[in-house]
Design a protein around this motif. Sequence first.
Motif, PDB file in Angstrom:
ATOM      1  N   LYS A   1       0.825  -1.191   0.000  1.00 42.12           N
ATOM      2  CA  LYS A   1       0.000   0.000   0.000  1.00 42.12           C
ATOM      3  C   LYS A   1       0.868   1.253   0.000  1.00 42.12           C
ATOM      4  CE  LYS A   1      -4.032  -2.134   0.522  1.00 42.12           C
ATOM      5  NZ  LYS A   1      -5.178  -1.956  -0.395  1.00 42.12           N
ATOM      6  N   PHE A   2       0.265   2.362  -0.449  1.00 47.39           N
ATOM      7  CA  PHE A   2       0.938   3.654  -0.384  1.00 47.39           C
ATOM      8  C   PHE A   2      -0.085   4.704   0.051  1.00 47.39           C
ATOM      9  CE2 PHE A   2       3.371   7.306  -2.298  1.00 47.39           C
ATOM     10  CZ  PHE A   2       4.510   7.140  -1.537  1.00 47.39           C
ATOM     11  N   TYR A   3       0.362   5.951   0.252  1.00 51.03           N
ATOM     12  CA  TYR A   3      -0.510   7.006   0.788  1.00 51.03           C
ATOM     13  C   TYR A   3      -1.123   6.565   2.120  1.00 51.03           C
ATOM     14  CZ  TYR A   3      -0.179   8.370  -4.134  1.00 51.03           C
ATOM     15  OH  TYR A   3       0.296   8.681  -5.376  1.00 51.03           O
ATOM     16  N   SER A   4      -0.327   5.878   2.926  1.00 51.12           N
ATOM     17  CA  SER A   4      -0.839   5.256   4.152  1.00 51.12           C
ATOM     18  C   SER A   4      -0.733   6.212   5.336  1.00 51.12           C
ATOM     19  CB  SER A   4      -0.073   3.958   4.437  1.00 51.12           C
ATOM     20  OG  SER A   4      -0.163   3.085   3.339  1.00 51.12           O
ATOM     21  N   THR A   5      -1.422   7.340   5.208  1.00 56.73           N
ATOM     22  CA  THR A   5      -1.366   8.386   6.234  1.00 56.73           C
ATOM     23  C   THR A   5      -1.746   7.834   7.601  1.00 56.73           C
ATOM     24  OG1 THR A   5      -1.965  10.019   4.558  1.00 56.73           O
ATOM     25  CG2 THR A   5      -2.206  10.670   6.864  1.00 56.73           C
ATOM     26  N   GLY A   6      -0.897   8.091   8.573  1.00 52.92           N
ATOM     27  CA  GLY A   6      -1.185   7.706   9.948  1.00 52.92           C
ATOM     28  C   GLY A   6      -0.735   6.328  10.355  1.00 52.92           C
ATOM     29  N   ALA A   7      -0.397   5.470   9.393  1.00 51.62           N
ATOM     30  CA  ALA A   7      -0.053   4.087   9.732  1.00 51.62           C
ATOM     31  C   ALA A   7       1.192   4.013  10.609  1.00 51.62           C
ATOM     32  CB  ALA A   7       0.147   3.264   8.457  1.00 51.62           C
ATOM     33  N   LEU A   8       2.162   4.878  10.353  1.00 54.34           N
ATOM     34  CA  LEU A   8       3.408   4.836  11.109  1.00 54.34           C
ATOM     35  C   LEU A   8       3.180   5.104  12.590  1.00 54.34           C
ATOM     36  CD1 LEU A   8       6.511   4.521  10.649  1.00 54.34           C
ATOM     37  CD2 LEU A   8       6.622   7.024  10.602  1.00 54.34           C
ATOM     38  N   TYR A   9       2.172   5.922  12.904  1.00 53.95           N
ATOM     39  CA  TYR A   9       1.914   6.324  14.289  1.00 53.95           C
ATOM     40  C   TYR A   9       0.715   5.593  14.896  1.00 53.95           C
ATOM     41  CZ  TYR A   9       4.477  10.306  12.291  1.00 53.95           C
ATOM     42  OH  TYR A   9       5.386  11.106  11.632  1.00 53.95           O
ATOM     43  N   ALA A  10       0.198   4.598  14.184  1.00 51.93           N
ATOM     44  CA  ALA A  10      -1.068   3.978  14.579  1.00 51.93           C
ATOM     45  C   ALA A  10      -0.887   2.821  15.546  1.00 51.93           C
ATOM     46  CB  ALA A  10      -1.810   3.488  13.336  1.00 51.93           C
ATOM     47  N   ASP A  11      -1.978   2.473  16.193  1.00 53.12           N
ATOM     48  CA  ASP A  11      -2.075   1.250  16.984  1.00 53.12           C
ATOM     49  C   ASP A  11      -2.770   0.157  16.182  1.00 53.12           C
ATOM     50  OD1 ASP A  11      -1.095   2.365  19.618  1.00 53.12           O
ATOM     51  OD2 ASP A  11      -2.778   3.693  19.217  1.00 53.12           O
ATOM     52  N   LEU A  12      -3.706   0.565  15.335  1.00 53.55           N
ATOM     53  CA  LEU A  12      -4.436  -0.354  14.464  1.00 53.55           C
ATOM     54  C   LEU A  12      -4.289   0.134  13.028  1.00 53.55           C
ATOM     55  CD1 LEU A  12      -7.704  -0.697  16.585  1.00 53.55           C
ATOM     56  CD2 LEU A  12      -5.955  -2.462  16.274  1.00 53.55           C
ATOM     57  N   VAL A  13      -3.960  -0.775  12.121  1.00 58.88           N
ATOM     58  CA  VAL A  13      -3.802  -0.431  10.705  1.00 58.88           C
ATOM     59  C   VAL A  13      -4.849  -1.205   9.903  1.00 58.88           C
ATOM     60  CG1 VAL A  13      -2.264  -0.400   8.718  1.00 58.88           C
ATOM     61  CG2 VAL A  13      -1.325  -0.043  11.020  1.00 58.88           C
ATOM     62  N   PRO A  14      -5.895  -0.527   9.420  1.00 57.06           N
ATOM     63  CA  PRO A  14      -6.892  -1.197   8.593  1.00 57.06           C
ATOM     64  C   PRO A  14      -6.395  -1.338   7.157  1.00 57.06           C
ATOM     65  CG  PRO A  14      -7.576   1.054   9.064  1.00 57.06           C
ATOM     66  CD  PRO A  14      -6.248   0.865   9.711  1.00 57.06           C
ATOM     67  N   VAL A  15      -6.357  -2.563   6.667  1.00 55.27           N
ATOM     68  CA  VAL A  15      -5.828  -2.859   5.334  1.00 55.27           C
ATOM     69  C   VAL A  15      -6.980  -3.302   4.439  1.00 55.27           C
ATOM     70  CG1 VAL A  15      -4.243  -4.284   4.001  1.00 55.27           C
ATOM     71  CG2 VAL A  15      -3.614  -3.553   6.319  1.00 55.27           C
ATOM     72  N   THR A  16      -7.173  -2.584   3.352  1.00 55.42           N
ATOM     73  CA  THR A  16      -8.227  -2.938   2.403  1.00 55.42           C
ATOM     74  C   THR A  16      -7.687  -3.964   1.410  1.00 55.42           C
ATOM     75  OG1 THR A  16      -9.160  -0.714   2.598  1.00 55.42           O
ATOM     76  CG2 THR A  16      -9.848  -2.030   0.706  1.00 55.42           C
ATOM     77  N   ALA A  17      -8.404  -5.074   1.259  1.00 55.43           N
ATOM     78  CA  ALA A  17      -7.930  -6.172   0.419  1.00 55.43           C
ATOM     79  C   ALA A  17      -9.109  -6.851  -0.270  1.00 55.43           C
ATOM     80  CB  ALA A  17      -7.159  -7.187   1.264  1.00 55.43           C
ATOM     81  N   THR A  18      -8.791  -7.618  -1.311  1.00 55.95           N
ATOM     82  CA  THR A  18      -9.804  -8.350  -2.058  1.00 55.95           C
ATOM     83  C   THR A  18      -9.710  -9.837  -1.717  1.00 55.95           C
ATOM     84  OG1 THR A  18      -9.583  -6.763  -3.866  1.00 55.95           O
ATOM     85  CG2 THR A  18     -10.728  -8.814  -4.357  1.00 55.95           C
ATOM     86  N   ASN A  19     -10.857 -10.461  -1.435  1.00 56.78           N
ATOM     87  CA  ASN A  19     -10.844 -11.877  -1.078  1.00 56.78           C
ATOM     88  C   ASN A  19     -11.002 -12.760  -2.319  1.00 56.78           C
ATOM     89  OD1 ASN A  19     -13.607 -11.950  -1.733  1.00 56.78           O
ATOM     90  ND2 ASN A  19     -14.264 -11.747   0.397  1.00 56.78           N
ATOM     91  N   ALA A  20     -11.060 -14.052  -2.101  1.00 56.78           N
ATOM     92  CA  ALA A  20     -11.099 -15.011  -3.208  1.00 56.78           C
ATOM     93  C   ALA A  20     -12.362 -14.867  -4.056  1.00 56.78           C
ATOM     94  CB  ALA A  20     -10.997 -16.436  -2.653  1.00 56.78           C
ATOM     95  N   GLN A  21     -13.418 -14.318  -3.484  1.00 53.93           N
ATOM     96  CA  GLN A  21     -14.670 -14.112  -4.203  1.00 53.93           C
ATOM     97  C   GLN A  21     -14.720 -12.756  -4.907  1.00 53.93           C
ATOM     98  OE1 GLN A  21     -14.710 -15.298  -0.808  1.00 53.93           O
ATOM     99  NE2 GLN A  21     -14.599 -17.308  -1.830  1.00 53.93           N
ATOM    100  N   GLY A  22     -13.625 -12.001  -4.827  1.00 56.46           N
ATOM    101  CA  GLY A  22     -13.585 -10.684  -5.459  1.00 56.46           C
ATOM    102  C   GLY A  22     -14.229  -9.589  -4.638  1.00 56.46           C
ATOM    103  N   GLN A  23     -14.579  -9.890  -3.387  1.00 54.95           N
ATOM    104  CA  GLN A  23     -15.193  -8.888  -2.522  1.00 54.95           C
ATOM    105  C   GLN A  23     -14.120  -8.134  -1.731  1.00 54.95           C
ATOM    106  OE1 GLN A  23     -17.334 -11.901  -0.429  1.00 54.95           O
ATOM    107  NE2 GLN A  23     -19.262 -11.495  -1.497  1.00 54.95           N
ATOM    108  N   VAL A  24     -14.404  -6.876  -1.451  1.00 58.37           N
ATOM    109  CA  VAL A  24     -13.476  -6.047  -0.676  1.00 58.37           C
ATOM    110  C   VAL A  24     -13.741  -6.235   0.813  1.00 58.37           C
ATOM    111  CG1 VAL A  24     -12.778  -3.677  -0.141  1.00 58.37           C
ATOM    112  CG2 VAL A  24     -13.200  -4.352  -2.508  1.00 58.37           C
ATOM    113  N   GLU A  25     -12.658  -6.450   1.564  1.00 55.41           N
ATOM    114  CA  GLU A  25     -12.742  -6.562   3.017  1.00 55.41           C
ATOM    115  C   GLU A  25     -11.669  -5.661   3.637  1.00 55.41           C
ATOM    116  OE1 GLU A  25     -14.405 -10.948   4.026  1.00 55.41           O
ATOM    117  OE2 GLU A  25     -12.313 -10.905   3.339  1.00 55.41           O
TER     118      GLU A  25
END
Length: 415
Positions: free
Chosen positions: A173-197
């Motif tokens: 990922k890029f443009y990951s504002t806040g990740a460096l200072y975060a406690d929780l990092v939400p990662v957007t990804a695509t599953n095997a069914q093509g759905q976004v989670e």
Amino acid sequence: MSTPSLLDRTAAGLRPLADRVATEAEALEIAHRLAAQFAPGAAQRDRERLAPVAELDAYSKSGLWAISVPRKHGGLQASYLTVARVFAIISAADPSIAQLAQNHFGYVNFIALNASAEQQRELFAAVLSGARIGNALSEKRNARDAKTRAHVGVFETRITAVDEARARVDGRKFYSTGALYADLVPVTATNAQGQVEVAFFDRRTPGLEVVDDWRSFGQRTTASGSVILDGAVLPRRRVVAGERPGGASSNGPVSQLLQAAIDLGIGVGALDDTLDYLRHRARPWIDSGVERACEDPLSLARLGRLATQREAADALLERAALAVDEADRRLDDEAVDLASVAVAKAKVATTEFALEAAERLFELSGTSSTLSEFGYDRHWRNARVHTLHDPVRWKLHLLGNHVLNGASPKRHAWN
């Protein structure tokens, strides 16, 4: 919820748990107090790319990062009008610090809309304790490679099942504002069914690396660089469906409202520095016929226009926030459409004001105002970079298509 980075730092006495904000009026008072603390060091932090660690800890410790948590989960559930005001106040002092909280608030709204009751209990408990949520949404691709020129809503990052209780994520990922200072990092990804989670990782999860490779000329201390996931595993209960079941979502308007509030703050900061310089440092032009720069008739005319732009941008931001609050209450197509339209108008006005105020600062203040000791160039650099996140030309397209053809805005995080 287990949030090791937050709890470890708390146990070590490095970061206390967050305070609770009792009222929306108190939230605004706290924002003004913090802004007064953040402003004096903003130019140096920008010039030297100094990470705002102490400032960020003070910001999250204040309880402001939890003010939008729903009441039923123990939060204040502040209106988005108040949230937008807080963002504009902090942004006028240091827009990089303001932007660091932007994705956090977007994900608080996302959790409220998309997560299960159990997930909400765990995640909101962490936020109320002071946990900061980062961001790992967008992906940077090689512009020369035709195969990778997909738009920002296409995700190559993949989430796969390890077993019934765990999932694995791989990607970059890029443009990951806040990740460096975060406690929780939400990662957007695509599953095997093509759905976004969206997978909510603890920041210190093995296989998750945050790289501070953000080298933009603006918003320099947001650390909006890369998040690399190589076999990063998390509990399945931390994975949230990417779309709200059952209909309309306020997530897009909320995200865009916060963008507009940051831009308004950048413009206010630039205008405030202009006024200060004209009052205390600038010389009148030789042909002006006045003794002080603050009496220059041409400068006064320019300032009158900037003051009008500021009031217009502020008023449109307020109208947009009220529309977002209504959309958040109703969660139907009509209310979300109206919120997206109102936010688009605010985004146009705040973008134009921020860029204009940052540019006019030098025109009105003169050559000496360009000296590096003042760091005034950061206003234009910040405005130019931040307003590129969601191009105003497409906000104008949205508005024109709506007013002429009655077209509804598309549903995504950029509307």
